[in-house]
Design a protein around this motif. Structure first.
Motif, mmCIF file in Angstrom:
data_model
loop_
_atom_site.group_PDB
_atom_site.id
_atom_site.type_symbol
_atom_site.label_atom_id
_atom_site.label_comp_id
_atom_site.label_asym_id
_atom_site.label_seq_id
_atom_site.Cartn_x
_atom_site.Cartn_y
_atom_site.Cartn_z
ATOM 1 N N ILE A 10 -28.957 -32.284 8.562
ATOM 2 C CA ILE A 10 -27.601 -31.546 7.859
ATOM 3 C C ILE A 10 -27.477 -30.212 8.586
ATOM 4 C CG2 ILE A 10 -27.319 -30.630 5.791
ATOM 5 C CD1 ILE A 10 -29.563 -32.340 4.252
ATOM 6 N N LEU A 11 -26.289 -30.161 8.777
ATOM 7 C CA LEU A 11 -25.716 -28.724 9.076
ATOM 8 C C LEU A 11 -25.182 -28.083 8.044
ATOM 9 C CD1 LEU A 11 -25.050 -26.787 11.592
ATOM 10 C CD2 LEU A 11 -23.034 -28.104 11.972
ATOM 11 N N LEU A 12 -25.719 -27.077 7.752
ATOM 12 C CA LEU A 12 -25.216 -26.147 6.709
ATOM 13 C C LEU A 12 -24.535 -24.985 7.296
ATOM 14 C CD1 LEU A 12 -24.972 -25.159 3.870
ATOM 15 C CD2 LEU A 12 -27.047 -23.824 4.294
ATOM 16 N N VAL A 13 -23.097 -24.953 7.109
ATOM 17 C CA VAL A 13 -22.324 -23.738 7.708
ATOM 18 C C VAL A 13 -21.937 -22.778 6.506
ATOM 19 C CG1 VAL A 13 -20.109 -23.384 8.851
ATOM 20 C CG2 VAL A 13 -20.958 -25.638 9.014
ATOM 21 N N GLU A 14 -22.544 -21.800 6.490
ATOM 22 C CA GLU A 14 -22.542 -20.547 5.443
ATOM 23 C C GLU A 14 -23.144 -19.399 5.935
ATOM 24 O OE1 GLU A 14 -22.238 -18.734 2.403
ATOM 25 O OE2 GLU A 14 -22.265 -20.902 1.779
ATOM 26 N N ASP A 15 -22.037 -18.346 5.683
ATOM 27 C CA ASP A 15 -22.172 -16.967 6.221
ATOM 28 C C ASP A 15 -23.090 -16.134 5.095
ATOM 29 O OD1 ASP A 15 -19.944 -17.060 4.297
ATOM 30 O OD2 ASP A 15 -19.564 -15.246 5.216
ATOM 31 N N ASN A 16 -23.461 -16.648 3.688
ATOM 32 C CA ASN A 16 -23.783 -15.795 2.665
ATOM 33 C C ASN A 16 -25.392 -16.234 2.787
ATOM 34 O OD1 ASN A 16 -24.811 -15.502 0.183
ATOM 35 N ND2 ASN A 16 -23.030 -14.632 -0.333
ATOM 36 N N GLU A 17 -26.127 -14.985 3.224
ATOM 37 C CA GLU A 17 -27.787 -15.236 3.230
ATOM 38 C C GLU A 17 -28.318 -15.868 2.130
ATOM 39 O OE1 GLU A 17 -30.835 -16.221 5.544
ATOM 40 O OE2 GLU A 17 -28.795 -15.533 6.186
ATOM 41 N N PRO A 18 -27.955 -15.299 0.582
ATOM 42 C CA PRO A 18 -28.581 -15.892 -0.575
ATOM 43 C C PRO A 18 -28.351 -17.279 -0.790
ATOM 44 C CG PRO A 18 -27.816 -13.524 -0.709
ATOM 45 C CD PRO A 18 -27.246 -13.920 0.751
ATOM 46 N N ASP A 19 -27.169 -17.751 -0.399
ATOM 47 C CA ASP A 19 -26.709 -19.121 -0.410
ATOM 48 C C ASP A 19 -27.536 -19.954 0.438
ATOM 49 O OD1 ASP A 19 -25.098 -18.493 -2.631
ATOM 50 O OD2 ASP A 19 -23.156 -18.661 -1.635
ATOM 51 N N VAL A 20 -27.545 -19.457 1.931
ATOM 52 C CA VAL A 20 -28.449 -20.042 2.912
ATOM 53 C C VAL A 20 -29.793 -20.351 2.026
ATOM 54 C CG1 VAL A 20 -29.318 -20.147 5.245
ATOM 55 C CG2 VAL A 20 -27.112 -19.201 4.749
ATOM 56 N N SER A 31 -36.716 -35.496 -1.365
ATOM 57 C CA SER A 31 -37.311 -36.746 -1.640
ATOM 58 C C SER A 31 -37.139 -37.777 0.018
ATOM 59 C CB SER A 31 -37.261 -37.755 -2.767
ATOM 60 O OG SER A 31 -35.745 -38.121 -2.986
ATOM 61 N N VAL A 32 -35.975 -37.330 0.483
ATOM 62 C CA VAL A 32 -35.502 -37.839 1.731
ATOM 63 C C VAL A 32 -35.992 -36.838 2.685
ATOM 64 C CG1 VAL A 32 -33.613 -38.806 3.008
ATOM 65 C CG2 VAL A 32 -33.855 -39.223 0.593
ATOM 66 N N PRO A 33 -36.646 -37.137 3.562
ATOM 67 C CA PRO A 33 -36.915 -36.178 4.813
ATOM 68 C C PRO A 33 -35.735 -35.567 5.500
ATOM 69 C CG PRO A 33 -38.418 -38.027 5.176
ATOM 70 C CD PRO A 33 -37.400 -38.281 3.845
ATOM 71 N N ASN A 34 -35.536 -34.191 5.585
ATOM 72 C CA ASN A 34 -34.449 -33.798 6.413
ATOM 73 C C ASN A 34 -34.567 -32.457 7.116
ATOM 74 O OD1 ASN A 34 -33.737 -31.151 4.561
ATOM 75 N ND2 ASN A 34 -34.425 -32.601 2.938
ATOM 76 N N HIS A 35 -33.745 -32.416 8.069
ATOM 77 C CA HIS A 35 -33.701 -31.024 8.916
ATOM 78 C C HIS A 35 -32.455 -30.424 8.733
ATOM 79 C CE1 HIS A 35 -36.471 -33.330 11.891
ATOM 80 N NE2 HIS A 35 -37.291 -32.603 11.091
ATOM 81 N N MET A 36 -32.639 -29.347 8.175
ATOM 82 C CA MET A 36 -31.384 -28.437 7.727
ATOM 83 C C MET A 36 -31.087 -27.502 9.056
ATOM 84 S SD MET A 36 -29.096 -27.468 5.072
ATOM 85 C CE MET A 36 -30.218 -28.321 3.829
ATOM 86 N N ASP A 62 -25.978 -35.652 10.375
ATOM 87 C CA ASP A 62 -25.517 -36.918 9.923
ATOM 88 C C ASP A 62 -24.408 -36.420 8.807
ATOM 89 O OD1 ASP A 62 -27.306 -38.876 10.850
ATOM 90 O OD2 ASP A 62 -28.784 -37.542 10.053
ATOM 91 N N VAL A 63 -24.282 -35.038 8.220
ATOM 92 C CA VAL A 63 -23.627 -34.823 7.261
ATOM 93 C C VAL A 63 -23.600 -33.307 7.274
ATOM 94 C CG1 VAL A 63 -25.455 -34.366 5.316
ATOM 95 C CG2 VAL A 63 -22.895 -34.755 4.681
ATOM 96 N N ILE A 64 -22.230 -32.540 6.834
ATOM 97 C CA ILE A 64 -22.209 -31.195 7.297
ATOM 98 C C ILE A 64 -21.915 -30.590 5.688
ATOM 99 C CG2 ILE A 64 -20.582 -29.216 8.250
ATOM 100 C CD1 ILE A 64 -20.195 -31.500 10.296
ATOM 101 N N LEU A 65 -22.419 -29.498 5.531
ATOM 102 C CA LEU A 65 -22.101 -28.659 4.249
ATOM 103 C C LEU A 65 -21.579 -27.587 4.612
ATOM 104 C CD1 LEU A 65 -25.321 -29.261 2.069
ATOM 105 C CD2 LEU A 65 -23.449 -29.998 1.418
#
Length: 147
Positions: A10-20, A31-36, A62-65
């Protein structure tokens, strides 16, 4: 989940540290193994996706947030570049943002976002939304094979 993918990238694209931090915590017990992976703005996200510089060994997500309102290059601009790139366009992009503006929703889907989620207010509500995301995207959705 495909037998060939023991975990979800998973790629998280976020500039707000609390939201990260909230997002990382929400997916920590998934429940599903993931790498963020985290990109702090749109320019960094595109460098990650294109495997430029320090991201030469970055995995294909696999997916981008992705948030919309970010410095240097906003989420709508990044989404447009992703969907214009034949090597990246098959990656599902879910906009995860505080914006409830009709124009942002419309512009996201016009640029081929796979979904649009308004960030809920409060830790419990945010975790609940991330669990729902996990239940659908990480459990039931089959992603394209990684190149």
């Amino acid at each position: 989940m495909s037998q060939l993918q023991p975990h979800i990238e998973i790629l998280l694209v976020e500039d707000n540290e609390p939201d990260v931090l909230l997002t990382l915590e929400a997916f920590e017990d998934a429940s599903v193994p993931n790498h963020m992976h985290v990109a702090r703005d749109g320019v960094e996200a595109l460098r990650f996706l294109r495997r430029e510089g320090e991201y030469a060994q970055a995995p294909r997500p696999d997916v981008i947030l992705m948030d919309i309102n970010m410095p240097r290059k906003n989420g709508l601009e990044v989404l447009e570049e992703i969907k214009a790139d034949p090597h990246l366009r098959s990656i599902p992009v879910v906009m995860l943002t505080t914006s409830q503006a009709d124009d942002d929703v419309r512009n996201s889907y016009q640029r081929h976002a796979s979904g649009y989620v308004v960030k809920p207010v409060g830790f419990e509500n945010f975790q609940s939304a991330m669990r729902a995301f996990e239940n659908f995207w990480l459990t039931f959705v089959r992603f394209p094979p990684r190149a």
